[in-house]
Design a protein around this motif. Structure first.
Motif, PDB file in Angstrom:
ATOM      1  N   GLY A   9       0.892  -1.362  -0.042  1.00 18.54           N
ATOM      2  CA  GLY A   9       0.061   0.067   0.090  1.00 18.54           C
ATOM      3  C   GLY A   9       0.744   1.356   0.146  1.00 18.54           C
ATOM      4  N   GLN A  10       2.234   1.347  -0.091  1.00 17.88           N
ATOM      5  CA  GLN A  10       3.071   2.435  -0.152  1.00 17.88           C
ATOM      6  C   GLN A  10       2.810   3.028  -1.366  1.00 17.88           C
ATOM      7  N   PRO A  11       3.101   4.313  -1.386  1.00 19.04           N
ATOM      8  CA  PRO A  11       2.942   5.136  -2.440  1.00 19.04           C
ATOM      9  C   PRO A  11       4.130   4.916  -3.461  1.00 19.04           C
ATOM     10  N   ILE A  12       3.552   4.911  -4.715  1.00 20.93           N
ATOM     11  CA  ILE A  12       4.834   4.688  -5.749  1.00 20.93           C
ATOM     12  C   ILE A  12       5.437   6.100  -6.188  1.00 20.93           C
ATOM     13  N   PRO A  13       6.581   6.446  -6.129  1.00 19.42           N
ATOM     14  CA  PRO A  13       7.039   7.689  -6.603  1.00 19.42           C
ATOM     15  C   PRO A  13       6.973   7.634  -7.946  1.00 19.42           C
ATOM     16  N   SER A  14       6.508   8.838  -8.591  1.00 19.87           N
ATOM     17  CA  SER A  14       6.363   9.078  -9.959  1.00 19.87           C
ATOM     18  C   SER A  14       7.615   9.847 -10.320  1.00 19.87           C
ATOM     19  N   SER A  15       7.749   9.908 -11.819  1.00 22.40           N
ATOM     20  CA  SER A  15       8.972  10.617 -12.199  1.00 22.40           C
ATOM     21  C   SER A  15       8.861  12.104 -12.163  1.00 22.40           C
ATOM     22  N   GLN A  16       7.718  12.850 -11.850  1.00 26.22           N
ATOM     23  CA  GLN A  16       7.504  14.077 -11.565  1.00 26.22           C
ATOM     24  C   GLN A  16       7.495  14.373 -10.174  1.00 26.22           C
ATOM     25  N   SER A  17       7.728  13.630  -9.360  1.00 33.35           N
ATOM     26  CA  SER A  17       7.802  13.981  -7.779  1.00 33.35           C
ATOM     27  C   SER A  17       9.182  14.586  -7.325  1.00 33.35           C
ATOM     28  N   THR A  18       9.010  15.547  -6.603  1.00 39.69           N
ATOM     29  CA  THR A  18      10.343  16.219  -6.357  1.00 39.69           C
ATOM     30  C   THR A  18      10.959  15.910  -4.936  1.00 39.69           C
ATOM     31  N   GLY A  19      10.074  15.433  -4.046  1.00 42.95           N
ATOM     32  CA  GLY A  19      10.725  14.698  -2.762  1.00 42.95           C
ATOM     33  C   GLY A  19      10.955  13.344  -2.997  1.00 42.95           C
ATOM     34  N   GLN A  20      11.831  12.748  -2.107  1.00 44.62           N
ATOM     35  CA  GLN A  20      12.319  11.420  -2.247  1.00 44.62           C
ATOM     36  C   GLN A  20      11.490  10.671  -1.367  1.00 44.62           C
ATOM     37  N   LEU A  21      10.745   9.685  -1.892  1.00 47.69           N
ATOM     38  CA  LEU A  21       9.831   8.957  -0.989  1.00 47.69           C
ATOM     39  C   LEU A  21      10.668   7.586  -0.588  1.00 47.69           C
ATOM     40  N   LYS A  22      11.016   7.333   0.749  1.00 52.25           N
ATOM     41  CA  LYS A  22      11.601   6.245   1.222  1.00 52.25           C
ATOM     42  C   LYS A  22      10.724   4.994   1.090  1.00 52.25           C
ATOM     43  N   LYS A  23      10.852   3.909   0.418  1.00 49.18           N
ATOM     44  CA  LYS A  23      10.186   2.814   0.553  1.00 49.18           C
ATOM     45  C   LYS A  23      10.450   1.887   1.876  1.00 49.18           C
ATOM     46  N   GLN A  24       9.600   1.496   2.717  1.00 41.95           N
ATOM     47  CA  GLN A  24       9.857   0.743   3.982  1.00 41.95           C
ATOM     48  C   GLN A  24       9.624  -0.674   3.543  1.00 41.95           C
ATOM     49  N   GLY A  25      10.336  -1.416   4.061  1.00 44.05           N
ATOM     50  CA  GLY A  25      10.275  -2.910   4.135  1.00 44.05           C
ATOM     51  C   GLY A  25       9.450  -3.423   4.999  1.00 44.05           C
ATOM     52  N   ALA A  26       9.351  -4.824   5.187  1.00 43.53           N
ATOM     53  CA  ALA A  26       8.300  -5.505   5.940  1.00 43.53           C
ATOM     54  C   ALA A  26       8.644  -5.195   7.467  1.00 43.53           C
ATOM     55  N   LEU A  27       9.854  -5.466   7.845  1.00 46.54           N
ATOM     56  CA  LEU A  27      10.190  -5.062   9.118  1.00 46.54           C
ATOM     57  C   LEU A  27      10.030  -3.660   9.731  1.00 46.54           C
ATOM     58  N   GLU A  28      10.088  -2.678   8.535  1.00 52.17           N
ATOM     59  CA  GLU A  28       9.601  -1.302   9.273  1.00 52.17           C
ATOM     60  C   GLU A  28       8.228  -1.113   9.262  1.00 52.17           C
ATOM     61  N   ILE A  29       7.585  -1.694   8.574  1.00 56.09           N
ATOM     62  CA  ILE A  29       6.055  -1.705   8.459  1.00 56.09           C
ATOM     63  C   ILE A  29       5.578  -2.333   9.759  1.00 56.09           C
ATOM     64  N   LEU A  30       6.227  -3.597   9.961  1.00 57.30           N
ATOM     65  CA  LEU A  30       5.703  -4.363  11.202  1.00 57.30           C
ATOM     66  C   LEU A  30       6.181  -3.596  12.489  1.00 57.30           C
ATOM     67  N   LYS A  31       7.203  -2.858  12.660  1.00 57.98           N
ATOM     68  CA  LYS A  31       7.419  -2.016  13.738  1.00 57.98           C
ATOM     69  C   LYS A  31       6.590  -1.038  13.816  1.00 57.98           C
ATOM     70  N   HIS A  32       6.317  -0.166  12.726  1.00 61.87           N
ATOM     71  CA  HIS A  32       5.182   0.823  12.726  1.00 61.87           C
ATOM     72  C   HIS A  32       4.039   0.593  13.080  1.00 61.87           C
ATOM     73  N   LEU A  33       3.328  -0.578  12.656  1.00 59.40           N
ATOM     74  CA  LEU A  33       2.127  -1.259  13.175  1.00 59.40           C
ATOM     75  C   LEU A  33       2.225  -1.487  14.661  1.00 59.40           C
ATOM     76  N   LEU A  34       3.152  -2.271  15.201  1.00 62.82           N
ATOM     77  CA  LEU A  34       3.182  -2.406  16.570  1.00 62.82           C
ATOM     78  C   LEU A  34       3.534  -1.109  17.232  1.00 62.82           C
ATOM     79  N   GLU A  35       3.916  -0.226  16.909  1.00 65.99           N
ATOM     80  CA  GLU A  35       3.949   1.213  17.619  1.00 65.99           C
ATOM     81  C   GLU A  35       2.796   1.881  17.769  1.00 65.99           C
TER      82      GLU A  35
END
Length: 117
Positions: free
Chosen positions: A31-57
């Motif tokens: 469900g993470q947003p996909i960065p487009s070629s026109q996006s100015t900011g850098q979107l950092k993709k999170q991995g499964a462990l980061e998602i798990l940690k965020h959900l638990l927190e």
């Protein structure tokens, strides 16, 4: 009898109950947003462990099971009907002679363990 659909339903419900947290993490990764070629900011993709940690927190352990009831109900019904369909098809194949196995029992004429060394 109801033994076959109940066994299938319980197996499916148990499998979903055990694996549902991984499905929540998978959905978070997908469900993470996909960065487009026109996006100015850098979107950092999170991995499964980061998602798990965020959900638990953010939601705690129970957040990993949010929405589990409809999935378990569906798994119970689907798995129960699949077990019943398989057993019914197997019975029809045995009755018509399309597959080996006796018409009298689940192990054939020889019985269980007949080919064991």
């Amino acid at each position: 009898t109801l033994a076959i659909p109940m066994a299938g339903g319980c197996a499916g419900a148990t499998a979903w109950a055990l694996t549902f947290p991984m499905d929540c993490v998978r959905a978070g990764v997908q469900g993470q947003p996909i960065p487009s070629s026109q996006s100015t900011g850098q979107l950092k993709k999170q991995g499964a462990l980061e998602i798990l940690k965020h959900l638990l927190e953010s939601k705690g352990f129970t957040g990993l099971y949010a929405g589990v009831a409809p999935s378990i109900a569906r798994a119970f019904l689907v798995s129960g009907s699949r077990f019943s369909a398989y057993e019914g098809a197997l019975w029809l194949c045995r009755q018509s002679g399309l597959t080996s196995g006796a018409k009298s029992g689940p192990y054939g004429e020889e019985g269980p363990g007949a080919y064991d060394d």
